[in-house]
Design a protein around this motif. Sequence first.
Motif, PDB file in Angstrom:
ATOM      1  N   GLY A 162      27.781  32.225  48.170  1.00 52.61           N
ATOM      2  CA  GLY A 162      29.193  32.538  48.635  1.00 52.61           C
ATOM      3  C   GLY A 162      29.698  31.660  49.981  1.00 52.61           C
ATOM      4  O   GLY A 162      30.944  31.623  50.420  1.00 52.61           O
ATOM      5  N   ALA A 163      28.415  31.307  50.747  1.00 51.00           N
ATOM      6  CA  ALA A 163      28.787  30.712  52.212  1.00 51.00           C
ATOM      7  C   ALA A 163      29.978  29.505  52.077  1.00 51.00           C
ATOM      8  O   ALA A 163      30.957  29.084  52.755  1.00 51.00           O
ATOM      9  CB  ALA A 163      27.858  30.358  52.913  1.00 51.00           C
ATOM     10  N   PHE A 164      29.407  28.815  50.746  1.00 52.27           N
ATOM     11  CA  PHE A 164      30.325  27.462  50.275  1.00 52.27           C
ATOM     12  C   PHE A 164      31.359  28.019  49.578  1.00 52.27           C
ATOM     13  O   PHE A 164      31.294  28.802  48.648  1.00 52.27           O
ATOM     14  CB  PHE A 164      29.530  26.684  49.437  1.00 52.27           C
ATOM     15  CG  PHE A 164      30.295  25.400  49.270  1.00 52.27           C
ATOM     16  CD1 PHE A 164      29.684  24.340  50.032  1.00 52.27           C
ATOM     17  CD2 PHE A 164      30.996  24.938  48.153  1.00 52.27           C
ATOM     18  CE1 PHE A 164      30.317  23.096  49.690  1.00 52.27           C
ATOM     19  CE2 PHE A 164      31.342  23.905  47.780  1.00 52.27           C
ATOM     20  CZ  PHE A 164      31.201  22.795  48.787  1.00 52.27           C
ATOM     21  N   ALA A 165      32.858  27.604  49.859  1.00 49.79           N
ATOM     22  CA  ALA A 165      33.845  27.924  49.097  1.00 49.79           C
ATOM     23  C   ALA A 165      33.713  27.777  47.460  1.00 49.79           C
ATOM     24  O   ALA A 165      33.265  26.538  47.286  1.00 49.79           O
ATOM     25  CB  ALA A 165      34.912  27.243  49.573  1.00 49.79           C
ATOM     26  N   LEU A 166      34.169  28.729  46.875  1.00 48.82           N
ATOM     27  CA  LEU A 166      33.989  28.671  45.287  1.00 48.82           C
ATOM     28  C   LEU A 166      35.197  27.639  44.861  1.00 48.82           C
ATOM     29  O   LEU A 166      36.206  28.067  45.036  1.00 48.82           O
ATOM     30  CB  LEU A 166      34.157  29.692  44.732  1.00 48.82           C
ATOM     31  CG  LEU A 166      33.951  29.876  43.089  1.00 48.82           C
ATOM     32  CD1 LEU A 166      32.705  29.282  42.511  1.00 48.82           C
ATOM     33  CD2 LEU A 166      34.280  31.367  42.554  1.00 48.82           C
ATOM     34  N   PRO A 167      35.075  26.480  44.036  1.00 46.18           N
ATOM     35  CA  PRO A 167      36.002  25.671  43.597  1.00 46.18           C
ATOM     36  C   PRO A 167      36.454  26.595  42.137  1.00 46.18           C
ATOM     37  O   PRO A 167      35.602  26.857  41.382  1.00 46.18           O
ATOM     38  CB  PRO A 167      35.288  24.317  43.240  1.00 46.18           C
ATOM     39  CG  PRO A 167      34.163  24.504  44.205  1.00 46.18           C
ATOM     40  CD  PRO A 167      33.708  25.778  44.063  1.00 46.18           C
TER      41      PRO A 167
ATOM     42  N   ILE B 140      28.514  36.495  47.201  1.00 47.59           N
ATOM     43  CA  ILE B 140      29.073  36.875  46.075  1.00 47.59           C
ATOM     44  C   ILE B 140      27.914  37.552  45.424  1.00 47.59           C
ATOM     45  O   ILE B 140      26.938  37.118  44.874  1.00 47.59           O
ATOM     46  CB  ILE B 140      29.244  35.446  45.033  1.00 47.59           C
ATOM     47  CG1 ILE B 140      30.445  34.604  45.571  1.00 47.59           C
ATOM     48  CG2 ILE B 140      29.606  35.952  43.573  1.00 47.59           C
ATOM     49  CD1 ILE B 140      30.692  33.436  45.105  1.00 47.59           C
ATOM     50  N   HIS B 141      27.879  39.083  45.150  1.00 43.23           N
ATOM     51  CA  HIS B 141      26.685  39.715  44.957  1.00 43.23           C
ATOM     52  C   HIS B 141      26.874  39.834  43.513  1.00 43.23           C
ATOM     53  O   HIS B 141      25.497  40.144  42.946  1.00 43.23           O
ATOM     54  CB  HIS B 141      26.942  41.262  45.426  1.00 43.23           C
ATOM     55  CG  HIS B 141      26.878  41.019  46.934  1.00 43.23           C
ATOM     56  ND1 HIS B 141      25.679  40.798  47.495  1.00 43.23           N
ATOM     57  CD2 HIS B 141      27.659  41.368  47.926  1.00 43.23           C
ATOM     58  CE1 HIS B 141      25.690  40.939  48.981  1.00 43.23           C
ATOM     59  NE2 HIS B 141      27.175  41.341  49.162  1.00 43.23           N
ATOM     60  N   ASP B 142      27.754  39.645  42.542  1.00 42.73           N
ATOM     61  CA  ASP B 142      27.965  39.722  41.178  1.00 42.73           C
ATOM     62  C   ASP B 142      28.500  38.437  40.715  1.00 42.73           C
ATOM     63  O   ASP B 142      29.809  38.637  40.287  1.00 42.73           O
ATOM     64  CB  ASP B 142      28.629  41.066  40.674  1.00 42.73           C
ATOM     65  CG  ASP B 142      28.328  41.272  39.376  1.00 42.73           C
ATOM     66  OD1 ASP B 142      28.043  40.456  38.595  1.00 42.73           O
ATOM     67  OD2 ASP B 142      28.449  42.519  38.819  1.00 42.73           O
ATOM     68  N   PRO B 143      27.917  37.253  40.529  1.00 43.96           N
ATOM     69  CA  PRO B 143      28.432  36.092  39.987  1.00 43.96           C
ATOM     70  C   PRO B 143      29.185  36.309  38.885  1.00 43.96           C
ATOM     71  O   PRO B 143      30.056  35.794  38.469  1.00 43.96           O
ATOM     72  CB  PRO B 143      27.512  35.125  40.136  1.00 43.96           C
ATOM     73  CG  PRO B 143      26.446  35.553  41.077  1.00 43.96           C
ATOM     74  CD  PRO B 143      26.393  36.983  41.033  1.00 43.96           C
TER      75      PRO B 143
END
Length: 231
Positions: A128-133, A186-189
């Motif tokens: 989650g540190a990297f922005a999710l595309p 993101i604890h629950d992908p």
Amino acid sequence: MSEDLKRLAAEAALGEVQSGMRLGIGTGSTAEHFVRGLGARVRGGLDVVGVPTSERTAALAREEGIRLETLENCPELDLTVDGADELDARLTLIKGGGGALLREKIVATASTRMVVIADAGKRVSCLGAFALPIEVVPFGLRATRHSIESALAALGYSAVPALRGGTEPFVTDGQHHIFDVELGQIHDPVAVSEALLRIPGVVDHGLFIGIADAAYVAGPDGVDRLTPAAG
């Protein structure tokens, strides 16, 4: 140093490649090291056919003399080798920083195995540190953005999707656009994935869940070969 580590990871993954294989070939700076290494082996007599995940990768592979095919003509692959923007202990990934997430996911899931190559900086305890595309169709961008915000808010995220490219939107090889969303952790992908895929304007997202079988991660002390942690 980072490029050296990427090269080491890519070279380690070349050990997974055998003559006769049908290979999915990833996109991005680490994957480019793999393509160049693969090209050298092909020129040395290795017989493989590659399916590229982007036009950029296809162009480099042709320069390297790698024989290419399409998924239409080669729908079942033996192995895909690709990079990642983040990976956790379960080898859940965030991908899409290079803008090819949809084709990357299609190619990876058409493969018997997927192997990730990365430098140690991409390894995280929580994604989650990297922005999710999030890849979206151009039609109805404002409505899709609102739906993404609402879906993520229902999961506890206060996130504002940023259109990649801004006033001159980035266009993927599939003629789509990308929203990048800063989620922090993101604890629950799986929950995030399911919520996003329920939105009609969303084509796909950069969470790769249960797809990667192994990862070569290069750090100052060498290259570790990782497999998904249980649990």
